[in-house]
Design a protein around this motif. Structure first.
Motif, mmCIF file in Angstrom:
data_model
loop_
_atom_site.group_PDB
_atom_site.id
_atom_site.type_symbol
_atom_site.label_atom_id
_atom_site.label_comp_id
_atom_site.label_asym_id
_atom_site.label_seq_id
_atom_site.Cartn_x
_atom_site.Cartn_y
_atom_site.Cartn_z
ATOM 1 N N ALA A 1 0.830 -1.206 0.000
ATOM 2 C CA ALA A 1 0.000 0.000 0.000
ATOM 3 C C ALA A 1 0.865 1.257 0.000
ATOM 4 C CB ALA A 1 -0.931 -0.009 1.212
ATOM 5 N N PHE A 2 1.957 1.224 0.761
ATOM 6 C CA PHE A 2 2.867 2.368 0.798
ATOM 7 C C PHE A 2 3.416 2.666 -0.595
ATOM 8 C CE2 PHE A 2 7.348 3.744 1.034
ATOM 9 C CZ PHE A 2 7.178 4.974 1.635
ATOM 10 N N TRP A 3 3.787 1.624 -1.329
ATOM 11 C CA TRP A 3 4.354 1.833 -2.672
ATOM 12 C C TRP A 3 3.304 2.314 -3.663
ATOM 13 C CZ3 TRP A 3 9.330 1.235 -4.848
ATOM 14 C CH2 TRP A 3 10.325 1.058 -3.886
ATOM 15 N N PHE A 4 2.066 1.853 -3.505
ATOM 16 C CA PHE A 4 1.009 2.392 -4.370
ATOM 17 C C PHE A 4 0.701 3.848 -4.026
ATOM 18 C CE2 PHE A 4 -0.515 -2.116 -5.250
ATOM 19 C CZ PHE A 4 -0.100 -2.081 -6.576
ATOM 20 N N LEU A 5 0.812 4.184 -2.749
ATOM 21 C CA LEU A 5 0.611 5.586 -2.378
ATOM 22 C C LEU A 5 1.716 6.480 -2.919
ATOM 23 C CD1 LEU A 5 -0.668 5.143 1.293
ATOM 24 C CD2 LEU A 5 -1.976 6.035 -0.655
ATOM 25 N N LEU A 6 2.928 5.925 -3.032
ATOM 26 C CA LEU A 6 4.022 6.696 -3.636
ATOM 27 C C LEU A 6 3.725 7.057 -5.091
ATOM 28 C CD1 LEU A 6 7.334 4.965 -2.421
ATOM 29 C CD2 LEU A 6 6.418 7.186 -1.718
ATOM 30 N N SER A 7 3.111 6.124 -5.808
ATOM 31 C CA SER A 7 2.854 6.364 -7.235
ATOM 32 C C SER A 7 1.558 7.124 -7.482
ATOM 33 C CB SER A 7 2.801 5.030 -7.984
ATOM 34 O OG SER A 7 1.692 4.254 -7.566
ATOM 35 N N LEU A 8 0.664 7.161 -6.497
ATOM 36 C CA LEU A 8 -0.645 7.784 -6.699
ATOM 37 C C LEU A 8 -0.559 9.227 -7.204
ATOM 38 C CD1 LEU A 8 -3.750 7.422 -4.414
ATOM 39 C CD2 LEU A 8 -3.032 9.676 -5.182
ATOM 40 N N PRO A 9 0.248 10.116 -6.602
ATOM 41 C CA PRO A 9 0.306 11.498 -7.121
ATOM 42 C C PRO A 9 0.756 11.562 -8.569
ATOM 43 C CG PRO A 9 1.350 11.340 -4.962
ATOM 44 C CD PRO A 9 1.121 9.945 -5.422
ATOM 45 N N LEU A 10 1.607 10.625 -8.992
ATOM 46 C CA LEU A 10 2.076 10.625 -10.378
ATOM 47 C C LEU A 10 0.950 10.254 -11.339
ATOM 48 C CD1 LEU A 10 5.508 8.857 -9.757
ATOM 49 C CD2 LEU A 10 5.147 11.287 -10.282
ATOM 50 N N PRO B 1 -1.006 15.488 -22.967
ATOM 51 C CA PRO B 1 -0.588 14.112 -23.267
ATOM 52 C C PRO B 1 0.899 13.819 -23.106
ATOM 53 C CG PRO B 1 -2.237 14.811 -24.848
ATOM 54 C CD PRO B 1 -1.914 16.006 -24.003
ATOM 55 N N THR B 2 1.773 14.735 -23.517
ATOM 56 C CA THR B 2 3.204 14.449 -23.414
ATOM 57 C C THR B 2 3.631 14.324 -21.962
ATOM 58 O OG1 THR B 2 3.647 15.612 -25.488
ATOM 59 C CG2 THR B 2 5.521 15.219 -24.032
ATOM 60 N N MET B 3 3.215 15.253 -21.124
ATOM 61 C CA MET B 3 3.546 15.185 -19.705
ATOM 62 C C MET B 3 2.833 14.001 -19.041
ATOM 63 S SD MET B 3 5.804 17.330 -19.014
ATOM 64 C CE MET B 3 5.745 17.083 -17.244
ATOM 65 N N ARG B 4 1.639 13.685 -19.525
ATOM 66 C CA ARG B 4 0.924 12.531 -18.977
ATOM 67 C C ARG B 4 1.752 11.267 -19.152
ATOM 68 N NH1 ARG B 4 -5.038 12.030 -21.037
ATOM 69 N NH2 ARG B 4 -4.984 14.044 -19.957
ATOM 70 N N LEU B 5 2.320 11.100 -20.331
ATOM 71 C CA LEU B 5 3.136 9.922 -20.585
ATOM 72 C C LEU B 5 4.318 9.869 -19.629
ATOM 73 C CD1 LEU B 5 3.815 7.456 -22.336
ATOM 74 C CD2 LEU B 5 5.030 9.007 -23.888
ATOM 75 N N LEU B 6 4.981 10.996 -19.405
ATOM 76 C CA LEU B 6 6.140 11.030 -18.510
ATOM 77 C C LEU B 6 5.737 10.707 -17.071
ATOM 78 C CD1 LEU B 6 7.989 14.189 -19.894
ATOM 79 C CD2 LEU B 6 8.575 11.781 -20.271
ATOM 80 N N PHE B 7 4.647 11.303 -16.616
ATOM 81 C CA PHE B 7 4.178 11.038 -15.252
ATOM 82 C C PHE B 7 3.816 9.562 -15.072
ATOM 83 C CE2 PHE B 7 3.210 15.707 -14.645
ATOM 84 C CZ PHE B 7 3.959 15.856 -13.479
ATOM 85 N N TRP B 8 3.126 9.002 -16.058
ATOM 86 C CA TRP B 8 2.676 7.618 -15.920
ATOM 87 C C TRP B 8 3.831 6.628 -16.054
ATOM 88 C CZ3 TRP B 8 -2.728 7.313 -18.808
ATOM 89 C CH2 TRP B 8 -3.656 8.058 -18.058
ATOM 90 N N VAL B 9 4.805 6.937 -16.867
ATOM 91 C CA VAL B 9 6.008 6.094 -16.922
ATOM 92 C C VAL B 9 6.700 6.100 -15.558
ATOM 93 C CG1 VAL B 9 8.331 5.901 -17.885
ATOM 94 C CG2 VAL B 9 6.385 6.246 -19.405
ATOM 95 N N ALA B 10 6.790 7.278 -14.952
ATOM 96 C CA ALA B 10 7.410 7.383 -13.623
ATOM 97 C C ALA B 10 6.606 6.594 -12.587
ATOM 98 C CB ALA B 10 7.525 8.850 -13.221
ATOM 99 N N ALA B 11 5.272 6.676 -12.667
ATOM 100 C CA ALA B 11 4.427 5.937 -11.717
ATOM 101 C C ALA B 11 4.644 4.431 -11.837
ATOM 102 C CB ALA B 11 2.956 6.269 -11.960
ATOM 103 N N LEU B 12 4.698 3.938 -13.066
ATOM 104 C CA LEU B 12 4.922 2.505 -13.276
ATOM 105 C C LEU B 12 6.328 2.094 -12.857
ATOM 106 C CD1 LEU B 12 3.106 1.983 -16.684
ATOM 107 C CD2 LEU B 12 2.466 0.977 -14.489
ATOM 108 N N ALA B 13 7.296 2.976 -13.068
ATOM 109 C CA ALA B 13 8.666 2.662 -12.646
ATOM 110 C C ALA B 13 8.719 2.462 -11.134
ATOM 111 C CB ALA B 13 9.617 3.778 -13.071
ATOM 112 N N VAL B 14 8.009 3.313 -10.396
ATOM 113 C CA VAL B 14 7.943 3.158 -8.939
ATOM 114 C C VAL B 14 7.303 1.824 -8.577
ATOM 115 C CG1 VAL B 14 6.865 4.050 -6.833
ATOM 116 C CG2 VAL B 14 7.920 5.635 -8.460
#
Length: 411
Positions: free
Chosen positions: A145-154, A163-176
C-alpha cells in the motif's frame, strides 16, 4: 459484543494446492475486453509514440491483473465477502478498460482513477483481511500500500496534464510500482519483505498466468476472425487468414507444450516459490503477452492489406510481435528449466525473425510475404524445440547428433 472477523483465506491441501475458481475466471472476462481495447488502440496509433503509450497502458493492465492473482492465491474466492470484493474490482476494471482508447486524450482521469482505486482497494482489503489472522501478510500488504501511495500522485498529476507530460508522469508511476517487488518493498518502519513471506501456491500462480495467455491468444483469434469475416474472399486473404491462425496456434504450442507444464511443475516443488513467481510469472510474462498483442495487430493489418508495399510500421509489428513472444518464452523457460543457457531453438527463431525483417524492408516484400515468413519462423522454432525435447532429432535425423548433444537438451 462485536462479531469476530471472518476467516477469508484458503485452506490448502497437503500439496499446498489452491484450485482456480469460477469467480476468478469470471473476473478475467474484464481483461478479455482490456486486451481487445489495447489491440485496437495500437492499431489506431501505430507510431512510435502510440506504441509507447499502448505499452504503458498494457503494463498498467497487467499490473492490476497480476496483483489480483497474487491476492486470490491467498484469499478464498468461494467466500461471499471475497466474491463481492472481486465484483467491485470488475466494475472498476470495466471503467479502466473502457478508458483505454482515449486514455491519453479525454479519458485520462477515468483511467487513472480506476487504476488507482483497484490497486489500493484490493491492497487495503488484504490488510484488513489479514489482521489478526496472519500478521506477516498484513505487514507485507501495508508495504505494498505504501508503494502504491508513492505512485498515486504521479497517476493523478499525469491525468490532469497534457498528453506528453501525462506519458512522462505515468512512466514514472509505473517505474515506482514495478520497482516494488524487485526491491522487496522497503517501507519506513516496516523494512523489507522476506522471500519466505510470499507463501503462495505455485501451481495456482502458474495456472492463472496460463489462463491469461489463453485470454491474449483468444483475443488474437477473435481479431483475426472478425477481420476476415468482413473481407472479400480472395486468394491473398485466404492465405493471410490461414497464416494468421497457424501463427496463433504455434504460439499456443510454444508456450503450453513445454514452458507452461515445466514451469508449473517447478514452481509447485520450489522452496523459493515467492521469488520464482516474482521473476518467472510477474515480470517475464510481460513480453510474452505483449508479443501476442502486437502479433494480433500485425495479423489484422496483413489481412486488411495482404498485397502492396510493406511500410516500416507493419514490418516492426509483424517481426517485433513474434520476437517479443519468443524472447519472453526463452527467458521464462530458462528460469524454470535449470538449464545453463536459454533455449537454443529460440535463439534460432530470434535470428531468423531479424533476417526476415531486414529482408522484408530491403526487398520491399509484400505484407503477406512478411507475415507468412514470420509464421514460418515460429513454426520452425516450435518444431525444433519439440524434436529436441522429445528425442525426435536422434530418431529421425541422427546426423544432427553433434549439434543435438551440445544444444538439444536446452531446446
Amino acid at each position: 459484543m462485536s462479531k469476530p472477523r471472518p476467516h477469508l483465506f484458503r485452506t490448502r491441501d497437503a500439496h499446498n494446492h489452491s484450485p482456480v475458481t469460477y469467480i476468478e475466471l469470471f473476473f478475467d472476462l474484464v481483461f478479455v475486453f482490456a486486451i481487445t481495447q489495447l489491440s485496437h488502440r495500437l492499431l489506431a496509433h501505430l507510431t512510435p509514440l502510440g506504441a509507447l503509450e499502448t505499452l504503458v497502458l498494457l503494463l498498467a493492465v497487467w499490473w492490476v491483473w497480476i496483483y489480483t492473482s497474487w491476492v486470490t492465491n491467498w484469499l478464498d474466492p468461494e467466500r461471499a465477502h471475497v466474491r463481492l470484493m472481486l465484483i467491485i474490482l470488475m466494475t472498476s476494471g470495466l471503467a479502466l478498460s473502457a478508458a483505454i482508447p482515449e486514455a491519453f486524450e479525454a479519458n485520462g482521469l477515468l483511467f487513472a482513477l480506476s487504476y488507482v482505486f483497484m490497486q489500493l482497494f484490493r491492497t487495503l482489503y488484504m490488510v484488513w483481511a489479514s489482521a489478526g489472522v496472519n500478521d506477516g501478510r498484513r505487514r507485507n500488504f501495508i508495504r505494498i500500500a505504501f508503494w502504491f501511495l508513492l505512485s498515486l500522485p504521479l497517476w493523478i498529476a499525469g491525468a490532469l496534464s497534457e498528453p506528453t507530460m501525462r506519458l512522462l508522469f505515468w512512466v514514472a508511476a509505473l517505474a515506482v510500482e514495478y520497482a516494488g517487488p524487485y526491491t522487496l518493498f522497503p517501507t519506513p518502519g516496516y523494512g523489507r519483505s522476506k522471500p519466505s513471506d510470499w507463501d503462495i501456491s505455485g501451481a495456482h500462480m502458474a495456472e492463472r498466468c496460463a489462463l491469461f495467455m489463453i485470454i491474449a491468444l483468444g483475443e488474437a483469434v477473435l481479431l483475426t476472425g472478425a477481420t476476415f469475416a468482413d473481407l472479400q474472399r480472395t486468394t491473398p486473404t485466404w492465405i493471410a487468414f490461414i497464416a494468421s491462425f497457424i501463427g496463433i496456434a504455434t504460439m499456443w504450442w510454444i508456450y503450453f507444450d513445454i514452458g507452461a507444464k515445466r514451469g508449473s511443475q517447478l514452481i509447485a516443488e520450489s522452496e523459493n516459490v515467492g521469488l520464482l513467481a516474482r521473476t518467472a510469472y510477474t515480470y517475464l510474462h510481460i513480453p510474452i503477452v505483449a508479443g501476442v498483442v502486437v502479433t494480433a495487430v500485425a495479423d489484422e493489418k496483413m489481412l486488411a492489406h495482404p498485397v502492396g508495399h510493406s511500410d516500416l510500421s507493419f514490418i516492426i509489428v509483424a517481426i517485433g510481435g513474434p520476437m517479443l513472444f519468443l524472447f519472453g518464452n526463452q527467458m521464462f523457460k530458462w528460469v524454470t528449466s535449470g538449464a545453463r543457457i536459454p533455449p537454443f531453438s529460440h535463439f534460432l527463431g530470434l535470428f531468423a525473425l531479424a533476417v526476415v525483417g531486414v529482408g522484408g524492408w530491403l526487398g520491399h516484400w509484400q505484407p503477406l510475404t512478411v507475415g507468412v515468413s514470420a509464421t514460418a519462423v515460429l513454426l520452425f522454432t516450435a518444431i525444433w524445440e519439440w524434436f529436441s525435447l522429445h528425442g525426435g532429432w536422434q530418431r529421425w535425423a541422427p546426423w544432427m547428433g553433434p549439434l543435438f548433444n551440445r544444444f538439444g537438451r536446452t531446446s
